[in-house]
Design an enzyme around this catalytic site. Structure first.
Site, PDB file in Angstrom:
ATOM      1  CD  GLN A  23      -2.953  -1.123   2.283  1.00 17.97           C
ATOM      2  OE1 GLN A  23      -2.626  -1.715   3.315  1.00 17.97           O
ATOM      3  NE2 GLN A  23      -4.095  -0.486   2.168  1.00 17.97           N
ATOM      4  NE  ARG A  76      -0.043  -5.044  12.230  1.00 17.39           N
ATOM      5  CZ  ARG A  76      -1.074  -5.166  11.405  1.00 17.39           C
ATOM      6  NH1 ARG A  76      -1.921  -4.180  11.205  1.00 17.39           N
ATOM      7  NH2 ARG A  76      -1.289  -6.295  10.774  1.00 17.39           N
ATOM      8  CG  HIS A 119      -0.885  -6.080   5.214  1.00 13.57           C
ATOM      9  ND1 HIS A 119      -1.032  -5.460   6.440  1.00 13.57           N
ATOM     10  CD2 HIS A 119      -2.011  -5.768   4.529  1.00 13.57           C
ATOM     11  CE1 HIS A 119      -2.180  -4.808   6.483  1.00 13.57           C
ATOM     12  NE2 HIS A 119      -2.797  -4.974   5.328  1.00 13.57           N
ATOM     13  CG  ASN A 151      -3.207  -7.524   8.016  1.00 15.42           C
ATOM     14  OD1 ASN A 151      -3.403  -6.981   9.100  1.00 15.42           O
ATOM     15  ND2 ASN A 151      -3.963  -7.248   6.954  1.00 15.42           N
ATOM     16  CD  GLU A 152      -7.680  -6.999   8.271  1.00 13.35           C
ATOM     17  OE1 GLU A 152      -8.155  -7.095   7.131  1.00 13.35           O
ATOM     18  OE2 GLU A 152      -7.859  -6.004   9.000  1.00 13.35           O
ATOM     19  CG  ASN A 168      -6.129  -5.514  12.024  1.00 13.07           C
ATOM     20  OD1 ASN A 168      -5.335  -5.328  12.942  1.00 13.07           O
ATOM     21  ND2 ASN A 168      -5.747  -5.786  10.795  1.00 13.07           N
ATOM     22  CE1 TYR A 170      -9.899   0.215   9.696  1.00 11.20           C
ATOM     23  CE2 TYR A 170      -9.571  -2.151   9.789  1.00 11.20           C
ATOM     24  CZ  TYR A 170      -9.076  -0.877   9.593  1.00 11.20           C
ATOM     25  OH  TYR A 170      -7.748  -0.695   9.291  1.00 11.20           O
ATOM     26  CD  GLU A 218      -4.998  -2.986   9.569  1.00 11.56           C
ATOM     27  OE1 GLU A 218      -6.106  -2.745   9.028  1.00 11.56           O
ATOM     28  OE2 GLU A 218      -4.142  -3.711   9.069  1.00 11.56           O
ATOM     29  CD1 TRP A 221      -6.127   1.920   7.449  1.00 13.27           C
ATOM     30  CD2 TRP A 221      -4.343   0.621   7.898  1.00 13.27           C
ATOM     31  NE1 TRP A 221      -5.540   1.585   6.255  1.00 13.27           N
ATOM     32  CE2 TRP A 221      -4.452   0.798   6.503  1.00 13.27           C
ATOM     33  CE3 TRP A 221      -3.292  -0.145   8.418  1.00 13.27           C
ATOM     34  CZ2 TRP A 221      -3.541   0.214   5.607  1.00 13.27           C
ATOM     35  CZ3 TRP A 221      -2.409  -0.720   7.532  1.00 13.27           C
ATOM     36  CH2 TRP A 221      -2.546  -0.539   6.138  1.00 13.27           C
TER      37      TRP A 221
HETATM   38  C1  FCB Z   1      -7.799  -3.687   6.591  1.00 10.22           C
HETATM   39  C2  FCB Z   1      -6.464  -3.924   5.938  1.00 10.22           C
HETATM   40  C3  FCB Z   1      -5.694  -2.672   5.647  1.00 10.22           C
HETATM   41  C4  FCB Z   1      -6.595  -1.556   5.158  1.00 10.22           C
HETATM   42  C5  FCB Z   1      -7.761  -1.377   6.094  1.00 10.22           C
HETATM   43  C6  FCB Z   1      -8.677  -0.260   5.705  1.00 10.22           C
HETATM   44  O1  FCB Z   1      -8.647  -4.754   6.309  1.00 10.22           O
HETATM   45  O2  FCB Z   1      -5.669  -4.757   6.745  1.00 10.22           O
HETATM   46  O3  FCB Z   1      -4.676  -2.969   4.727  1.00 10.22           O
HETATM   47  O4  FCB Z   1      -6.992  -1.811   3.883  1.00 10.22           O
HETATM   48  O5  FCB Z   1      -8.498  -2.565   6.168  1.00 10.22           O
END
Ligand code: FCB
Length: 469
Positions: free
Chosen positions: A28, A85, A129, A173-174, A296, A298, A371, A417
């Site tokens: 990214q 990170r 990632h 990651n995720e 993470n 959101y 995140e 993030w």
């Molecule tokens: C997460 C990702 C990160 C970014 C955020 C918004 O799922 O790990 O790279 O895209 O969302």
């Protein structure tokens, strides 16, 4: 100070030693995709495939962090971060995903971590990632078990080279996104729509995590999951079942694997497929002890068992299939909360909910929020970005972290993030998550109001810390 200001400050006061961070990932931000021997990754291929990325964007240059890392670390120092990170690009280290390491690739991360340490910023390294070397995808990608063994070799090589520079290593990651957006919905690279292979991929990503943990034998190692708070749309049986299913695939499939060394029985039953690819010994490896869980967070999903609704919580930018393997009938409904520019509902209580849940339902494990943040349509006016909404988002979620700590959650840090605006996967450069604004033409960096505010919160929290650590 008004009483309200005092209350806000108290809500954002954290224990000494709390990690104040921000996060990014290699593809990214780095750019320099053809430099110093880097091989191609699945994202290089995917961004070249018509119709996959909004605006046809790619990250060949991204925000040029590969060349500007010193300036970027100086920005982190200005913010007062105590932790950063970032992820290592696998195809920089092993251009084809196996075999000897490319020392020029490793050197970049040595330079970066040296620079971080010079500024007393603790590097948190993520090994994967999402930028799988294309050669490994050509050999079958994550649905191919061999990829997990290749990952463990790569992890061991990175650990060996950087163990004196980096204290905390984390693996994948995720894994949910890597498996289900990559191999079921097709929203992410490699863009396959093969539901059963998505499950194989998910298992092999978990296996890769476990094998890497064992291969590295690091001083401090973590696994990363993206968790959602989930609410049934109504109390009806079918909605409760929908919530169980989505919670199962999104949260428990990964939490149970990493922290308990098993998969939830109900989720395996929902899948209704031959699970012969889960071999004896796999679950023990996947459950290898870790030192920290990276969470993470959101948003919250509100789900319904009534078919025919939206297949995911927010609109996808491109043509995609359902990522919810075995539960494709579940639909996502509007929970009635304000949304970010991604269409993600804002719900800081969900963060308290998931952190306390992990603390309650799993063996004790220190956690960090690795995140959390929001995209909004920022306006740059006279050299300022007044991103009040982002600031409010971060403030609310930090206060949620504080509440979780008060409820007994061993939460040790928070990573916003993202540090800077960057390439947001299928959305290209159309969504800005940064605390720092980046002009994608000139690469000029500029602190948004949210960054200035975050710096002040960090300053207040860190002012009693010893400086000669
Ligand atoms: C997460 C990702 C990160 C970014 C955020 C918004 O799922 O790990 O790279 O895209 O969302």
């Amino acid at each position: 100070m008004t009483t309200q200001e005092e209350q806000t400050r108290a809500a954002l006061r954290f224990p000494p030693g709390f990690a104040w961070g921000a996060a990014t990932s290699a593809y990214q931000i780095e750019g320099a995709v053809g430099e110093d021997g880097r091989g191609a990754s699945i994202w290089d291929t995917f961004t070249r495939t018509p119709g996959r990325i909004l605006g046809g964007h790619h990250a060949d240059v991204a925000i040029d962090h590969y060349h500007r890392y010193r300036e970027d670390v100086a920005i982190m120092a200005r913010l007062g971060l105590s932790a950063y990170r970032f992820s290592v690009s696998w195809p920089r280290i092993q251009p084809g995903g196996s075999g000897p390491v490319n020392s020029k690739g490793l050197d970049f991360y040595k330079r970066l971590t040296d620079e971080l340490r010079r500024h007393d910023i603790d590097p948190w390294l993520t090994l994967y990632h999402w930028d799988l070397p294309q050669e490994l995808e050509d050999a079958g990608g994550w649905p191919n078990r061999d990829t997990a063994y290749r990952f463990a070799e790569y992890a061991a090589a990175v650990h060996e080279a950087l163990k004196d520079h980096v204290h905390t290593f984390s693996t994948v990651n995720e894994p949910w996104c890597a498996a289900f957006l990559g191999y079921a919905s097709g929203e992410h690279a490699p863009g396959r729509r093969e539901p059963e292979n998505a499950i194989r991929g998910a298992h092999h990503l978990n296996l890769a995590h476990g094998l890497a943990v064992q291969a590295m034998n690091a001083r401090r190692v973590g696994g990363c999951v993206n968790l959602y708070a989930i609410t049934p749309a109504t109390g009806a049986e079918r909605d409760l079942d929908a919530a169980r299913r989505i919670d199962g695939l999104q949260n428990r499939f990964f939490l149970d694997a990493l922290l308990l060394g098993r998969y939830p029985e109900d989720v395996l039953a929902d899948l209704g497929m031959d699970l012969g690819f889960i071999q004896p010994g796999d679950m023990k490896a996947i459950g290898a002890p870790i030192d920290v869980l990276l969470v993470n967070y959101y948003s919250r999903f509100t789900v319904s068992g009534e078919p025919g609704g939206r297949a995911s919580a927010a609109a996808a930018p491109t043509d995609t299939a359902s990522p919810w393997v075995g539960s494709e009938h579940v639909s996502f409904v509007n929970g009635g909360r304000p949304v970010t520019a991604m269409g993600w509902e804002i719900d800081e209580d969900g963060l308290v909910e998931i952190l306390t849940r992990v603390a309650r339902e799993y063996p004790p494990i220190p956690m960090v929020v690795s995140e959390n943040g929001a995209a909004f349509d920022d306006a740059l006016v006279d050299g300022r970005v007044h991103d009040r909404e982002r600031q409010a988002y971060v403030e609310a979620h930090l206060a949620a972290c504080r509440r979780a700590i008060d409820l007994g959650v061993p939460l040790q840090g928070y990573f916003a993030w993202s540090l800077m605006d960057n390439f947001e996967w299928a959305w290209g450069y159309g969504k800005r998550f940064g605390l720092v604004h980046v002009d994608f033409e000139t690469q000029e960096r500029l602190l948004k109001d949210s960054a200035l505010w975050y710096a002040e919160i960090i300053r207040q929290n860190r002012r009693h810390e010893p400086t000669d650590s």
